[in-house]
Design an enzyme around this catalytic site. Structure first.
Site, mmCIF file in Angstrom:
data_model
loop_
_atom_site.group_PDB
_atom_site.id
_atom_site.type_symbol
_atom_site.label_atom_id
_atom_site.label_comp_id
_atom_site.label_asym_id
_atom_site.label_seq_id
_atom_site.Cartn_x
_atom_site.Cartn_y
_atom_site.Cartn_z
ATOM 1 N N ASP A 105 36.603 43.696 5.706
ATOM 2 C CA ASP A 105 38.037 43.518 5.454
ATOM 3 C C ASP A 105 38.776 44.816 5.750
ATOM 4 O O ASP A 105 39.284 45.482 4.852
ATOM 5 C CB ASP A 105 38.261 43.059 4.006
ATOM 6 N N ASP A 148 48.654 40.217 17.201
ATOM 7 C CA ASP A 148 49.437 40.750 18.328
ATOM 8 C C ASP A 148 50.682 39.880 18.530
ATOM 9 O O ASP A 148 50.889 38.898 17.830
ATOM 10 C CB ASP A 148 48.575 40.784 19.604
HETATM 11 O O1 9MR Z 1 39.835 33.821 19.553
HETATM 12 C C1 9MR Z 1 39.559 34.561 20.729
HETATM 13 C C2 9MR Z 1 38.070 34.672 20.895
HETATM 14 O O2 9MR Z 1 37.516 33.376 21.101
HETATM 15 C C3 9MR Z 1 37.726 35.595 22.047
HETATM 16 O O3 9MR Z 1 36.326 35.778 22.098
HETATM 17 C C4 9MR Z 1 38.451 36.926 21.870
HETATM 18 C C5 9MR Z 1 38.187 37.905 22.997
HETATM 19 O O4 9MR Z 1 38.675 37.434 24.175
HETATM 20 O O5 9MR Z 1 39.843 36.700 21.771
HETATM 21 C C6 9MR Z 1 40.213 35.923 20.678
HETATM 22 O O6 9MR Z 1 41.575 35.713 20.695
HETATM 23 C C7 9MR Z 1 42.415 36.826 20.480
HETATM 24 C C8 9MR Z 1 43.333 36.898 21.690
HETATM 25 O O7 9MR Z 1 42.592 37.252 22.825
HETATM 26 C C9 9MR Z 1 44.492 37.842 21.490
HETATM 27 N N1 9MR Z 1 45.179 37.547 20.267
HETATM 28 C C10 9MR Z 1 44.306 37.615 19.099
HETATM 29 C C11 9MR Z 1 43.220 36.585 19.218
HETATM 30 C C12 9MR Z 1 42.358 36.535 17.977
HETATM 31 O O8 9MR Z 1 41.569 37.667 17.828
#
Ligand code: 9MR
Length: 717
Positions: free
Chosen positions: A577, A203
């Protein structure tokens, strides 16, 4: 007394499906035909698909229903087998749900390419054994951050035309930011210039807590390499970035791109919450898949400041002040002033928590326990300034002594106490020696925990069976950092061995035979969730560049693709994947940063410097030779500093010879490998002493002498 830290794993708590978040736009309507098939393994012999270091561990995992030991053979490109041995049955492996055996060919010290390990009629994918195995990954994993930069054109001359793109989020239509970004309603009544930094992941959000930890890891990678006298490999003109050849180490130039952004996220003087950091800036609503950064038309918004973000800024900026000083004192001063302001502001606002619910248009990165962030920030400020106020904040924190600072689930954006410990263990400070030694011991205790878990698992993974959560690959790489630092602190080679074996896991020695790093290995991830590297959805867009790490297995199945395709998966196999599986297959700065750290470490040519306790020289003298047999005398000298008590000397016969009889030792065979063990009366070889024994054997026409000997696991010169 500060409260006792709770054992917690907040990164695992977001177990609900993020409906209505990543799913808007093109993703749900993408043709299902474009979805990649499940990553089926091509062979049951799982190896590091890139290869192994000549002086490193070399183990493979074999998936088999056989319960008896099997014979492995190491073949070269022509199919000639020149080493063999027996696998060790391990039985049921809970995380993978498989029955496995382990083949260990560490004693092979040759190098080349096109090796194949065969077991029971199955062959691995071909792999290399060479000293420069990780050189390319070192720069590719670091270059990931240039690709992720916001606010600067990505230059074709540096990355190739497929990955070049105009600057994103500089206020050029249809972009609406990030040069003048308003706050969300009720948060503030002004706008801020928060250009630059790295996009977080697939994102276009920019989140201070994740930016802080990722920057810290990049800078820590340099700080560690410098301590080891190996920083030239991360120095100026080592990366494909615009700032190369400016006199500053490139990894620091890259980190500065984010540090400048992080400091822009600090609330200015004269405003409410001055000195705090806004938690994040991202789109008002989730954009569709794919969306190129410069095409993002969503309004951008600043979200309310948080204590966690402020302390991440304080920690990363304090580290910056320490590490950048020799290269740019003015920037170091700016970092230190931002860190001090952030610390003071966080102390004044210690409970401004970012809520988990704030996940419209961007990730929440919610965190309601910030004692560990206070500890980490205090540790960095103390290591940089030596001031007693910060020292008292360190020693007064319950995280300073808590055994949970290093958890079985590793460190991460919400669990930062371990980072403070790593700094206090490695950076000279005024901590009393006994306290510093205790901190150091906590690092090695944690590392020993990871090693025991690896030893108990068929795939040598440092995470527990219930530790396969969102971003588990980042967790694995982070654990490897703890192992590597334990190696640095103790000089004990076993920690380096463990750190390198985690690389084997990431590169294919895992439950599904998948290399999770793009461009590395026969079956490597190529469809990670990303709005620009979205080739799976739009053939005109590129796949992720080499060196991009996928999030990895996540047993919570937190996206629709994972739920549909992976139902019932064993924890370590919950990966697909497919670009739609953001909960198993996204890229992110906080996963590539520990990978870059680990790749730089693995690329260094030397071991941790442990005195080689089994160091040895061997002579092998053929005494007599006839048409089918021979006798020989083998003499091994202990050239190490300590006695070898109970010895085992092994060598590989190049022409299939077999020892049939021995005196002053017992000799057994593992395929072409002969293993001699001490007799009762010669079990100890004192430093400088030798032991000799005789052998008789058979050959089939030629009888070349073996050249590679291993004494108690150490290669002899
Ligand atoms: O790495 C993050 C993970 O620990 C959380 O469980 C998850 C849901 O909240 O979000 C991950 O981080 C994401 C972030 O919220 C938005 N950008 C992408 C990140 C990686 O998936």
């Amino acid at each position: 007394m500060p409260p006792t830290p709770l054992l917690r794993h907040p990164r695992r708590l977001a177990a609900t499906l993020l409906t209505g978040s990543f799913l808007v736009g093109g993703l749900l309507t993408a043709p299902t035909a474009a979805a990649a098939p499940s990553a089926a393994a091509t062979t049951a012999v799982r190896v590091n698909q890139v290869g192994y270091l000549p002086d490193g561990p070399k183990r493979a995992t074999v998936v088999t229903t056989a319960t008896q030991s099997l014979t492995w053979q190491l073949r070269d490109a022509s199919g000639t087998a020149f080493a063999s041995g027996a696998t060790v049955p391990r039985g049921a492996d809970a995380p993978s749900g498989q029955s496995v055996q382990v083949a260990d060919f560490s004693s092979y010290r040759g190098s080349g390419s096109g090796y194949v390990l065969t077991v029971d009629g199955s062959g691995s994918v071909p792999f290399d054994i060479r000293a420069n195995l990780y050189d390319a990954l070192r720069s590719d994993a670091m270059a990931f951050f240039y690709h992720q930069r916001s606010g600067i054109p990505i230059d074709a001359s540096l990355v190739g035309s497929a990955y070049a793109r105009p600057a994103g989020h500089l206020g050029v239509a249809p972009n609406k930011g990030d040069t003048s970004v308003p706050c969300q309603a009720t948060v503030c009544d002004y706008s801020r210039d928060v250009r630059g930094g790295w996009y977080d992941a697939g994102d276009h959000g920019k989140y201070v807590v994740n930016g802080g930890i990722s920057t810290w890891l990049m800078v820590n990678s340099f700080e560690r390499a410098k301590r080891a006298g190996k920083d030239t490999a991360l120095g100026d003109s080592t990366l494909r970035i615009p700032e190369r050849d400016n006199g500053v180490p490139d990894v620091l130039d890259e980190a500065r791109w984010e540090l400048d952004f992080l400091m822009r996220m600090q609330v200015p003087e004269g405003k409410p919450y001055a000195g705090m950091a806004f938690h994040k800036i991202h789109d008002a609503a989730w954009t569709g898949m794919p969306t190129r950064p410069e095409q993002d038309a969503q309004p951008r918004e600043l979200h309310r400041p948080s204590t966690a973000a402020t302390l991440n800024l304080a920690a990363a900026a304090a580290q910056c002040a320490r590490v950048f000083r020799p290269y740019d004192a003015a920037f170091a001063d700016r970092c230190l002033s931002a860190a001090r302001r952030a610390w003071t502001a966080a102390r004044a606002n210690p409970t401004l928590y970012a809520p988990d619910s704030d996940s419209t248009g961007g990730g929440a990165y919610g965190d309601t326990q910030v004692g560990d962030e206070f500890y980490w920030a205090a540790a960095e400020l103390y290591a940089t300034t030596g001031e007693s106020g910060y020292r008292d904040a360190v020693t007064g924190s319950s995280w300073h002594t808590s055994p949970t600072a290093f958890s079985a689930y590793g460190f991460g954006w919400a669990d930062t106490a371990a980072l403070g410990r790593l700094t206090l263990a490695t950076v000279p400070s005024g901590l009393p020696a006994a306290d510093r030694d205790r901190v150091r011991a906590s690092v090695t205790t944690a590392a020993d925990g990871y090693l025991s878990r690896m030893a108990a698992q068929g795939y040598a993974v440092p995470v527990p069976a219930d530790g396969y959560f969102w971003g588990s690959n980042g967790e694995v790489a982070g654990d490897a950092i703890v192992l590597a630092v334990a190696g640095e602190l103790t000089g004990n080679e076993r920690y380096r061995t463990g750190a390198l074996e985690t690389m084997d896991y990431l590169l294919g020695r895992n439950a599904i035979g998948q290399s999770y790093i793009s461009g590395y290995g026969e079956t490597s991830s190529r469809n990670q969730h990303h709005r620009f590297w979205a080739h799976q959805l739009d053939a005109t867009l590129p796949n992720p560049p080499a060196g991009s790490l996928a999030g990895g297995p996540n047993s919570a199945l937190q996206d629709p693709v994972a739920q549909e395709k992976l139902a019932g998966c064993a924890p370590a196999a919950c990966y697909i994947d497919d670009i739609g599986s953001y909960s198993t297959n996204e890229v992110a700065i906080n996963w590539n940063a520990p990978l870059a750290w680990l790749a730089a470490y693995a690329a260094e040519r030397t071991s941790t410097g442990e005195p080689p306790t089994g160091a040895c020289t061997v002579t092998y003298k053929t005494d007599s030779f006839w048409n089918t047999g021979f006798t020989a005398t083998v003499t091994a000298k202990n050239t190490g500093p300590t006695a070898v008590d109970g010895w085992q000397l092994s060598w590989i016969y190049p022409a299939g010879q077999r020892v049939t009889n021995a005196w002053n030792a017992t000799v057994a065979h593992n395929g072409t490998t002969a293993v001699a063990r001490n007799a009762d009366w010669n079990r100890t070889i004192e430093p400088g002493a030798t032991v000799s024994f005789g052998i008789q054997g058979t050959h089939s026409g030629t009888n070349p002498s073996p050249t590679a000997f291993t004494l108690n696991g150490n290669a002899c010169a």
